[in-house]
Design a protein around this motif. Structure first.
Motif: not given
Lengths: 201, 201
Positions: B84-103
């Motif tokens: 909630n009310k947050s920010t995430l940075q993901i560097k590099g190369k990754i397979n997949s990202i899921t955002i579930d139940n976030c605001k």
């Protein structure tokens, strides 16, 4: 396309084609009754089926498959709220019908000159006997719409909904067609282009 | 099309482009703590940001705008839950990202080889710095996706969602394009034809 078995067909399903007399008796409006708490944690409301001004109110009906509204007029609307496992037939010609917060609800109507709206509902079946220009489905899971020959030009407007199917009369039977619920959008160099994602039939 | 003001731009918005060090410290897993009830009626969970096997778990983060994941590998996935009310940075190369139940959650990432999925969320901002083939949005209200020049061929798959916008880089700035959320379906004599309903721009 999936074949529709007999027990799924509204026109062969007596529970969806109720012919019983009008059920006008429960005239009491829904008011919470804090003085008589029930065993159930949910508040219980008296069922409503009444004409209030130009609005037919059908509310809190449970397990009633013989609900009928007759003597309709073109200026009237019907508002169906929190009905569960019930079926309503509306005869004649009416301006519009709204189905709000209903579950396992069947609606059979003759003619609507404005719009039929389904919102915040689940497992709805609608059968058009005559004509209707537009049926709108919003925030609803499960909506089967049986069109008549006369209403084949009906436009279905959908948003935030799933499990919608249109049943088209063919050779004295119905054929079922799914309404797309997932869409692909891509940038074409100058604008976004959106189309239905593949339907797995 | 609406012009995007500076404070709405991820690339000019420090809160969406956090450069802080990795926040790996809260390693405790989320477990309800019935022995320490809070004033709030909601259960409180310890925030998580950890690599578990090949899954980066980011959970229960509140008001954290400097979350960063580095040292990613192609086989890893990221699962972001109830932030909630947050920010995430993901560097590099990754397979997949899921955002579930976030605001009110912002995600900035370099490259995803599989899919980015947003489900059951609200007010999400995603900025692609490199490439991603597909972004899926399901049961979500409010999702802004800032594409890079490299990711203009990204496909957006949407269902049961609203208030989605794609931001396309143009002349060193972004232009915003709404993703259709309402559709019209009609019978053409042999099949159903579905197209986006008019977008009021």
């Amino acid at each position: 396309l999936r074949h529709v078995s007999d027990d799924q067909k509204t026109h062969k399903n007596p529970s969806l084609r109720a012919q019983g007399p009008p059920t006008r008796s429960p005239t009491k409006s829904h008011t919470p009754s804090p003085t008589s708490p029930k065993n159930s944690p949910q508040q219980s409301h008296a069922p409503v089926l009444e004409l209030e001004g130009k609005k037919w109110r059908v509310e809190y009906q449970e397990d009633k498959n013989d609900l009928v509204i007759t003597n309709t007029e073109l200026k009237q609307v019907a508002y169906i709220f929190k009905c569960n496992k019930s079926t309503l037939q509306i005869k004649g010609k009416i301006n519009s019908i709204t189905i709000d917060n209903c579950k396992k609800f069947g609606l059979v109507f003759d003619n609507v000159v404005g719009i039929v709206e389904v919102i915040n509902s689940r497992d709805i079946q609608i059968q058009v006997m005559g004509k209707v220009p537009t049926i709108s489905i919003n925030k609803t899971e499960g909506c089967h719409i049986y069109l008549s020959e006369e209403s084949l030009d009906c436009e279905i407007v959908s948003a935030k909904s799933s499990e919608m199917n249109i049943l088209i009369p063919q050779d004295g039977d119905y054929k079922e067609f799914p309404v797309p619920e997932q869409f692909k959008t891509a940038w074409d160099g100058s604008k976004l282009v959106t189309e239905p994602a593949e339907i797995v039939g």
